[in-house]
Write a protein that holds these residues in place. Sequence first.
Motif, PDB file in Angstrom:
ATOM      1  N   SER A   1     -15.677  -4.640  -0.060  1.00  0.00           N
ATOM      2  CA  SER A   1     -15.464  -6.010  -0.514  1.00  0.00           C
ATOM      3  C   SER A   1     -16.730  -6.530  -1.183  1.00  0.00           C
ATOM      4  O   SER A   1     -17.796  -5.895  -1.145  1.00  0.00           O
TER       5      SER A   1
ATOM      6  N   SER B   1      -7.923  -8.222   5.236  1.00  0.00           N
ATOM      7  CA  SER B   1      -7.184  -7.051   4.756  1.00  0.00           C
ATOM      8  C   SER B   1      -6.802  -6.142   5.913  1.00  0.00           C
ATOM      9  O   SER B   1      -7.585  -5.956   6.864  1.00  0.00           O
TER      10      SER B   1
ATOM     11  N   ARG C   1     -15.388  -2.642   4.478  1.00  0.00           N
ATOM     12  CA  ARG C   1     -15.047  -1.399   3.780  1.00  0.00           C
ATOM     13  C   ARG C   1     -13.703  -0.915   4.312  1.00  0.00           C
ATOM     14  O   ARG C   1     -13.469  -0.921   5.527  1.00  0.00           O
ATOM     15  N   ASP C   2     -12.771  -0.513   3.345  1.00  0.00           N
ATOM     16  CA  ASP C   2     -11.452  -0.070   3.791  1.00  0.00           C
ATOM     17  C   ASP C   2     -11.407   1.443   3.964  1.00  0.00           C
ATOM     18  O   ASP C   2     -12.395   2.146   3.724  1.00  0.00           O
TER      19      ASP C   2
ATOM     20  N   SER D   1       0.815  -1.217   0.000  1.00  0.00           N
ATOM     21  CA  SER D   1       0.000   0.000   0.000  1.00  0.00           C
ATOM     22  C   SER D   1       0.846   1.263   0.000  1.00  0.00           C
ATOM     23  O   SER D   1       0.301   2.357  -0.156  1.00  0.00           O
TER      24      SER D   1
ATOM     25  N   ASP E   1      -6.224  -2.828   5.842  1.00  0.00           N
ATOM     26  CA  ASP E   1      -6.734  -1.455   5.831  1.00  0.00           C
ATOM     27  C   ASP E   1      -8.245  -1.385   5.992  1.00  0.00           C
ATOM     28  O   ASP E   1      -8.879  -0.422   5.569  1.00  0.00           O
ATOM     29  N   VAL E   2      -8.842  -2.424   6.635  1.00  0.00           N
ATOM     30  CA  VAL E   2     -10.301  -2.438   6.808  1.00  0.00           C
ATOM     31  C   VAL E   2     -10.720  -1.367   7.812  1.00  0.00           C
ATOM     32  O   VAL E   2     -10.154  -1.268   8.909  1.00  0.00           O
ATOM     33  N   GLU E   3     -11.707  -0.581   7.433  1.00  0.00           N
ATOM     34  CA  GLU E   3     -12.233   0.473   8.307  1.00  0.00           C
ATOM     35  C   GLU E   3     -13.399  -0.037   9.151  1.00  0.00           C
ATOM     36  O   GLU E   3     -13.619   0.421  10.270  1.00  0.00           O
TER      37      GLU E   3
ATOM     38  N   SER F   1     -12.725  -9.770   7.656  1.00  0.00           N
ATOM     39  CA  SER F   1     -11.858  -9.640   6.481  1.00  0.00           C
ATOM     40  C   SER F   1     -10.395  -9.698   6.914  1.00  0.00           C
ATOM     41  O   SER F   1     -10.021  -9.201   7.978  1.00  0.00           O
TER      42      SER F   1
ATOM     43  N   PRO G   1     -11.063  -4.714  -0.066  1.00  0.00           N
ATOM     44  CA  PRO G   1     -10.665  -5.709   0.941  1.00  0.00           C
ATOM     45  C   PRO G   1     -11.264  -7.076   0.638  1.00  0.00           C
ATOM     46  O   PRO G   1     -12.221  -7.201  -0.140  1.00  0.00           O
TER      47      PRO G   1
ATOM     48  N   ASP H   1      -5.623   3.503  -3.239  1.00  0.00           N
ATOM     49  CA  ASP H   1      -6.154   2.162  -2.994  1.00  0.00           C
ATOM     50  C   ASP H   1      -7.153   1.807  -4.080  1.00  0.00           C
ATOM     51  O   ASP H   1      -8.235   2.393  -4.155  1.00  0.00           O
TER      52      ASP H   1
END
Length: 687
Positions: free
Chosen positions: A582, A525, A575-576, A469, A527-529, A523, A501, A497
Amino acid sequence: MNKKLIIAILMLLFGSKISFAQSEEQPPEVRVIARVQEDRILLRWTLNTPVSWRKGNRYGYTLERYTVSRDRKTLATPEKLIIGQNFIPAPMMEWESIAETSDNGAIMAQALYGESFVVEGGGGFASIINKAEEQQQRFAFGLYAADQDFEIAKKAGLGYVDTNVKSNEKYLYKVISNIPETELATKEGGVFTGIIDYEPLPEPVDFVGIFQDGATLLSWDSKLLKNTYNSYIIERSEDGSTFKKLGDLPYTAINRDEKETARTVYVDSIVNNKNYLYRIKGVSSFGEIGPASTVVKGEGKEVLKYVPHLKTKHIKSEDEVELTWTFPEEGNNAITGFTLKRSDTDRGAYIPVITNIQPTARKISYDKLRASNYFKITANGKNNDQRDSFSMLVQPIDSIPPEKPVGLEGKVDSTGMVTLKWTANKEEDLLGYRIYRGNLKGEEFSQVTTSPHTTNKYVDTVNVKSLNSKVYYQIMAVDKRYNMSDFTEVLELVKPDLIPPTSPVFKSYKILNGSVTLEWANSSSEDVEGHYIYRKAKDENNWQLIYTDTKNKKTTFADSKVEEGKYYSYTILARDISGLESQPSPPVSVLIPKTTLKPAVKGFYGNVNTYDKTILLSWRYKEKEVSGFELFRAIDDQPSSLYRVLPAGTNRFTDAGLTINSSYKYIIRAVFYDGTYSKYSTITVEY
């Protein structure tokens, strides 16, 4: 002389001729050109090979004219006019008087009727060569004479002036060879034109003159007007008003190779320090003389004969060098002095750094050296001409590296283009910068520039769809001695990005007390928010967000806002931090069972009939959608069990076959069509 050498010389001579030949596979062809004047049309033609040209002189040509259009309208049927059927050269006797007054006439007469056509004198082997190429010589020189004099072309049966023309008509002129096909097959030629196509002759273009020592080099663009002019009249003036021709004949440059040159060059001998003016006029293939070109003027100057040569260099310090040179002593009186010139590169622009050096001087010191210096010593002639020495490289010792670059910054756009910039270094001997890139902050960076980059901006490209990233950069400065500065601080840039994700997935679910409990795996990933759960009932079109987890710590959720008897579908997505979502997980569908009990049966009563040895049960129930009743019975202390299933609408039941001195417990509940039940009603009867 041996046979191989004879063949080689013949090939050389034939190869150097002006090429009028064509492919042997194609028959000879009549070539036609035209020149439109204000009230007439001039025509020229010829067959395009030596053999066909010679036969055409014997059999002649037919000239036909077809009127194709009138008043800008094409005629349905062209109007044919035979202008002449026997265009042949004039008899030999008529050429005698012409040859006495015209060089071109003499050339044409010799080409047509001369017993031999020997251009170069000599006997023996020279005569053999001339015989071998005599036919080509006649053809080439005959056409040259026709090009130079249109009257000669007409006299040779190769030209015609059509005065019977109208300004509102256009014509197709067709020239046909009269050579019998049994003797030589030829192709006819033609040209389409009219008075409306008239254009005045143009001026020669790009006429320049370079004045040298005792000579003037004249040059002009002849390729651009090659279809208009075949030769040029060169005129010179010494007083600015009277111009005289140089030579008796127009000047024609004949290329002796197949590669066509764009410019024609002429050299004229002149007297130095005297002003001359030149102009040229083009001559067309029809003998027309065009307008004069622009006038060029100038005068020749004597060139300085002596050239200086740098001899030695003595580096006194990092800033100063002493240079020596040689120059003939007899040339001191021909110069005003010397000039020292310097450049950063061997082929760069040399700038004077020391001027007015005495004519007798042979050494000089210069104290403003840079990392690399190229010097030339120039002798300045009294006629304002100059002679430069060869260059000499001077490089002082330099071990001091440049300062570390500062101000490094950059950004990455959505396409992966990285724009870097920094504050430019101020060292005079700076060669450039080296740029390094890394995908991980702690790894060893790799160089992305193959040679030192010369500006303080750089554009790089990275793969924005990779798993990294971020991307990292460092730069260093390099001077012309390849001393390298320290690295800058590491610049960290975040890639845009573009990769969503990975999807979370449901692991299990359970329904308890009217609530749906979901369990999932988050998830993977980095960078998942947050994670988001959506629900949709069977009769709904849109998904509704019912749960949000932005801390990414929970993996279970209980949905209590559901209704009994309904089908629900659940999905979850991640959601990242860039807002990318995703793919939703595969939906989980559940049915919420109905567990709420309806009101109990009313007035449940049991009456003993000793005579019939029965117990009569009765009740009442007014709820709707009842499908039946379930009756349970227990005797004494035994557990109860389903005893009877009674249809809807029943409100009494007689129990027979009883045992005396027993206690009977009866339980009843209503059963509904949707699978639900009412509460239990219970009575105990002693028998």
